[in-house]
Enzyme design. Structure first.
Site, mmCIF file in Angstrom:
data_model
loop_
_atom_site.group_PDB
_atom_site.id
_atom_site.type_symbol
_atom_site.label_atom_id
_atom_site.label_comp_id
_atom_site.label_asym_id
_atom_site.label_seq_id
_atom_site.Cartn_x
_atom_site.Cartn_y
_atom_site.Cartn_z
ATOM 1 N N LYS A 17 6.065 -2.152 2.599
ATOM 2 C CA LYS A 17 6.569 -3.461 3.102
ATOM 3 C C LYS A 17 7.177 -3.539 1.252
ATOM 4 C CE LYS A 17 3.210 -4.126 6.031
ATOM 5 N NZ LYS A 17 1.531 -4.717 5.727
ATOM 6 N N LYS B 34 -3.773 -7.196 -0.279
ATOM 7 C CA LYS B 34 -4.552 -5.743 -0.229
ATOM 8 C C LYS B 34 -5.836 -6.534 0.156
ATOM 9 C CE LYS B 34 -3.066 -2.909 -2.606
ATOM 10 N NZ LYS B 34 -2.508 -2.348 -1.853
ATOM 11 N N ARG B 35 -6.965 -5.568 1.602
ATOM 12 C CA ARG B 35 -7.932 -6.771 1.263
ATOM 13 C C ARG B 35 -8.958 -6.146 -0.186
ATOM 14 N NH1 ARG B 35 -10.484 -7.849 6.220
ATOM 15 N NH2 ARG B 35 -12.627 -7.757 4.543
ATOM 16 N N HIS C 281 -8.600 7.661 9.142
ATOM 17 C CA HIS C 281 -8.003 6.651 8.389
ATOM 18 C C HIS C 281 -8.937 6.852 6.867
ATOM 19 C CE1 HIS C 281 -5.421 4.656 11.211
ATOM 20 N NE2 HIS C 281 -6.228 5.004 12.010
ATOM 21 N N LYS D 197 -9.866 -0.248 -4.217
ATOM 22 C CA LYS D 197 -7.863 -0.826 -4.548
ATOM 23 C C LYS D 197 -7.964 -1.379 -5.396
ATOM 24 C CE LYS D 197 -7.230 -1.502 0.837
ATOM 25 N NZ LYS D 197 -6.393 -1.250 1.012
ATOM 26 N N THR E 10 0.359 0.988 3.453
ATOM 27 C CA THR E 10 1.264 0.550 4.419
ATOM 28 C C THR E 10 2.079 -0.842 3.493
ATOM 29 O OG1 THR E 10 -0.579 -0.517 5.531
ATOM 30 C CG2 THR E 10 0.646 1.005 6.472
HETATM 31 C C1 LIG Z 1 0.110 -4.367 5.433
HETATM 32 C C2 LIG Z 1 -1.100 -5.478 5.520
HETATM 33 C C3 LIG Z 1 -2.265 -4.942 4.810
HETATM 34 C C4 LIG Z 1 -2.439 -3.279 4.560
HETATM 35 O O1 LIG Z 1 -2.066 -3.575 2.988
HETATM 36 P P1 LIG Z 1 -3.101 -2.673 1.971
HETATM 37 O O2 LIG Z 1 -2.110 -2.391 0.883
HETATM 38 O O3 LIG Z 1 -1.931 -1.062 2.616
HETATM 39 O O4 LIG Z 1 -4.061 -2.005 2.271
HETATM 40 C C5 LIG Z 1 -3.751 -5.700 5.189
HETATM 41 N N1 LIG Z 1 -3.114 -6.534 4.909
HETATM 42 C C6 LIG Z 1 -1.723 -7.561 5.528
HETATM 43 C C7 LIG Z 1 -2.003 -9.292 6.098
HETATM 44 C C8 LIG Z 1 -0.647 -6.484 5.784
HETATM 45 O O5 LIG Z 1 0.577 -7.354 6.335
#
Ligand SMILES: *Cc1c(COP(=O)(O)O)cnc(C)c1O
Length: 817
Positions: free
Chosen positions: A656, A544-545, A356, A550, A652
């Protein structure tokens, strides 16, 4: 519509549940009590299918994938479950009749936040797809007593609050004490020679009882219910006089403590290895329990353990479950009596590994001292795996000691989990095309050259059932109106929407749905943040985190830059913009937490500045998690995917957002590359260095950000505002560390390791393009619809089919009811 669903029975069950559980009539019940009652009623509805599914697997003697993961970021179950049994309308009507609003009842459920971010959410999406596609699968994980912490923002700072998610019980789980298993830690190994064979016996150990809890994973409209099995730890033999008398009092106390601490809490680190002993205990705990159970189950039906891999495949979600390899070897050698070669053949045909990340701070390397003390027998086996692997390296590259140094599983006093996972797995996959290429050509080059056949790519995906059908009902209904409902189980069908993209009326309808979703999010923000945002502004979102790679910092620096422009030129022509952030920082990640404070400080100044006429707003949404993520994606216009190229393995949330009609503003990193390939570069806003450029700079010692600082006045002004108290008058030094991280005035680490200043101008340029593009309503609506219609590739159903085809080789099962 669910034909078998009996509304009257369901209603009666809900009313009865409220009575039996709470001694209340339905009109006296609190929303939380109604949630409990409804959840138990749903469990009633699915329990026969759950049983039937496992009967069918037994009957077919089906091969099963065990998805082994430290994290499952499930979010809420109720809403998703009633959608997947196709009874959302009926349940909504029942609740209406009883005087309750389904949305309010759903909001009573705490998120099951047994994960940090993308990796844990991927596991959850995979379970949804596996059940929907009808594949035999178990998710195996830990029943953390406390999940991902709740985030409070106090005075702009993140404060972590324990997530007591089980406080009202978990209505969907079932405890399975009949499958309880002992897991042993520590002690020493005694070797006993019996009939000319060495037996390895662990003695003087401490142990805990692993007790599984099963959660149903409901397939969409197909009667399949799979299982997420999460393990709880219990003391093995609580205080008894026996052990007291024998002087084992101390040990009894210790075992009780071990059981209590082992599953106490999820480590809140995302993409970061902390090397804590308790973490290794957690890993071995759930892996030993899961592997022991899988072997036992196999042996109930099969004679020859040497054919184990015909019926079982273990997918390791990152290196966290890598002890699967030596644990399976231990069972095969010590308990099943196989020879090393036989055991190795079974293990290497059963285990597959997903990588990952390539970031070095995330690689798990356990000190030998710790590893061998905690897992003495497992360590012996790892040593032997390593010895033989080194022999293999040496026979392939005779005399090349560099190769051994670079590839050995045990080296320099450490056990390298990724190398063990690669050496013992028959498959090693990356999670997006670019990421897999970087693995093969850079990070894992030596391994790829030695065993190229193992390497493959599985681009991540997301489930459209949660992130469109549940999260965005207005858009879901609109899509179904236009093209039918096949997209729910076959997302590529959504391409049929493309013909509506240029249709004026459809554009209006689409943008109106987006507007309604923006109003819904604006309400949430008002309730939870007390900030007014204008749903007619561009919702520009980064959720995101919080991590330096990032680059939330680049985002907020750009907001500061825009604000400066507005202050200089109050008549500046710009479309009103709302910058929305949501992010948790690991509790010990100082700079990430300071970035949250910076975002909130900038928000305070900007949101309270009357002179800019509300054209700029900044919102930090507290406690970003799956349940509020669903609202956020539905309302987004712009999806910020701005990681330093090469650093984000896939991402991911980018998928979304696309599914919900947001346009990507991003770098050519992770799955963004494939998103742009699907929708077209002209329907996204791409900027910044390529991964090749980044890697080239990194291999040449970085770059000098001082040059940019000295030559770009706008950037210099923004950076000076970090240290002159412009956004923190009470404490002008507050953001000094962030300033230093970009310019490296003192510290010995390199400056601006994530190329924020280097990419800044091209990022600002991309934002200008967004501003111009949004003014052309027709173009924007067309592009948004085209994003939705081209996101078919990014369903986790496709990802799972690829895992099945290339790695797992499962057969679909049908469950008739
Ligand atoms: C999809 C998702 C993530 C992953 O987000 P990235 O932008 O791809 O790092 C993290 N937290 C939650 C709650 C998510 O639904």
């Amino acid at each position: 519509m669910n034909k078998g669903f009996d509304k009257a029975t369901f209603k009666r069950t809900v009313v009865d549940n409220v009575k039996n559980m709470f001694r209340r009539t339905i009109d006296e019940a609190t929303p939380q009590q109604v949630f409990q009652a409804v959840a138990y009623a749903v469990k009633d509805v699915i329990i026969d299918e759950w049983i039937a599914t496992h009967k069918e697997y037994e009957k077919k003697d089906a091969k099963t994938v065990y998805y082994l993961s430290m994290e499952f970021l499930m979010g809420r179950a109720l809403g998703n479950n009633i959608i997947n049994i196709c009874a959302r309308e009926e349940v909504k009507e029942v609740l209406d009749e009883l005087g309750f609003d389904l949305n309010v009842i759903e909001d009573q459920e705490p998120d099951a936040a047994l994960g940090n971010g993308g990796l844990g959410r991927l596991a959850a999406c995979f379970l949804d797809s596996l059940a929907t596609l009808g594949y035999p699968a178990y998710g195996c994980g830990i029943r953390y007593r406390y999940g991902m912490f709740k985030q409070k923002i106090e005075n702009g700072f993140q404060v972590e609050v324990p997530d007591d998610w089980l406080k009202d019980g978990n209505p969907f789980e079932i405890r399975r004490p009949e499958y309880a298993t002992e897991v042993k830690f520590g002690g020493y190994v005694r070797i006993e020679n019996r009939d000319g064979r060495n037996r390895f016996i662990q003695e003087g150990y401490q142990s805990v009882m692993a007790v599984p809890y099963d959660l149903p994973v409901i397939g969409y409209g197909n009667n399949v219910v799979n299982t997420l099995r999460i393990w709880d730890a219990q003391p093995i033999n609580t205080f008894n006089l026996d052990s007291f008398d024998r002087g084992d009092y101390q040990k009894a106390v210790e075992q009780e403590n071990l059981a209590k601490t082992i599953v106490e809490v999820l480590y809140p680190n995302d993409n970061h290895y902390a090397g804590k002993e308790l973490r290794l205990k957690q890993q071995y705990f759930f892996i030993s329990a899961s592997v022991q159970r899988a072997v036992k189950k196999y042996k109930e039906k099969h004679e020859d353990i040497r054919n184990f891999s015909d019926k079982v495949v273990f997918q390791l979600n990152d290196t966290h479950p890598t002890v699967t390899i030596p644990e399976l070897m231990r069972i095969l050698l010590d308990e099943e009596g196989l020879t090393w070669d036989e055991a190795w053949a079974v293990t290497t045909r059963t285990c597959a590994y997903t990588n990952h990340t390539i970031m070095s701070e995330a690689l798990e390397k356990w000190p030998i001292e710790l590893f061998s003390r905690l897992l003495p027998r497992i360590y012996q086996i790892v040593e032997e795996i390593n010895r033989r692997f080194i022999e293999q390296i040496q026979s392939r590259y005779p005399g090349n000691y560099e190769k051994v140094k670079k590839m050995a599983i045990i080296y320099d006093g450490q056990v390298k989990m990724a190398y063990m996972a690669i050496a013992a797995s028959f498959s090693v996959n990356g999670v997006a095309r670019l990421h897999t290429e970087i693995l093969k050509n850079e990070e894992l080059k030596d391994f790829y050259q030695m065993m190229p056949e193992k390497f493959n790519n599985k681009t991540n995906g997301i489930t459209q059932r949660r992130f469109l059908l549940h999260g965005n009902p207005l858009l879901a209904d609109w899509v179904t109106d236009k093209i039918g409902d096949e997209w729910i189980t076959d997302l590529p069908h959504i391409e049929k929407l493309a013909i509506y993209a240029s249709d004026y009326k459809c554009q209006q309808e689409f943008m109106n749905i987006k507007y309604q979703n923006k109003i819904r999010l604006a309400k949430y923000i008002k309730e939870h943040n007390g900030v007014d945002v204008d749903p007619r502004s561009i919702f520009d979102v980064q959720v995101k985190r919080l991590h330096e790679y990032k680059r939330q910092l680049m985002n907020i620096l750009h907001v500061m830059y825009l604000y400066n422009q507005l202050k200089d030129n109050p008549n500046m022509d710009m479309v009103p913009r709302t910058f929305i952030f949501g992010a948790k920082a690991a509790a010990g990640y100082k700079r990430a937490k300071l970035t949250i404070k910076l975002i909130n400080s900038v928000a305070d100044v900007i949101n309270n500045d009357k002179t800019i006429n509300g054209r700029l707003k900044v919102v930090f949404i507290e406690d970003y998690r799956v349940s509020n993520a669903e609202l956020i994606f539905a309302a987004a216009d712009v999806s910020e995917q701005i990681s330093t190229a090469s650093k984000e393995a896939s991402g991911t949330s980018n998928m979304k957002f696309m599914l919900n009609g947001a346009l990507t503003l991003g770098t050519m990193d992770g799955a963004n590359v494939e998103i742009v390939e699907e929708v077209g570069a002209d329907r996204a806003f791409i900027f910044g260095m390529s991964s090749d450029e980044v890697i080239r700079y990194e291999n040449n010692g970085g770059y000098n950000p001082m040059e940019i600082f000295n030559n770009d006045q706008d950037i210099r002004r923004v950076l000076m505002q970090l240290i002159n108290g412009y956004f923190s008058p009470q404490d002008p030094e507050l953001f000094r560390d962030i300033y230093n991280s970009l310019l490296n005035t003192k510290s010995s680490d390199r400056a601006d390791t994530y190329f924020i200043l280097k990419d800044f101008r091209s990022y600002a340029e991309a934002h200008k393009k967004v501003d111009r593009a949004y003014r052309d309503e027709a173009w924007w609506a067309e592009s948004a619809i085209l994003n939705v219609s081209h996101c078919g590739k990014f369903t986790s159903d496709r990802t799972i089919e690829e895992y099945v085809r290339d790695i797992w080789h499962l057969s679909k099962v049908q469950v008739e009811m």
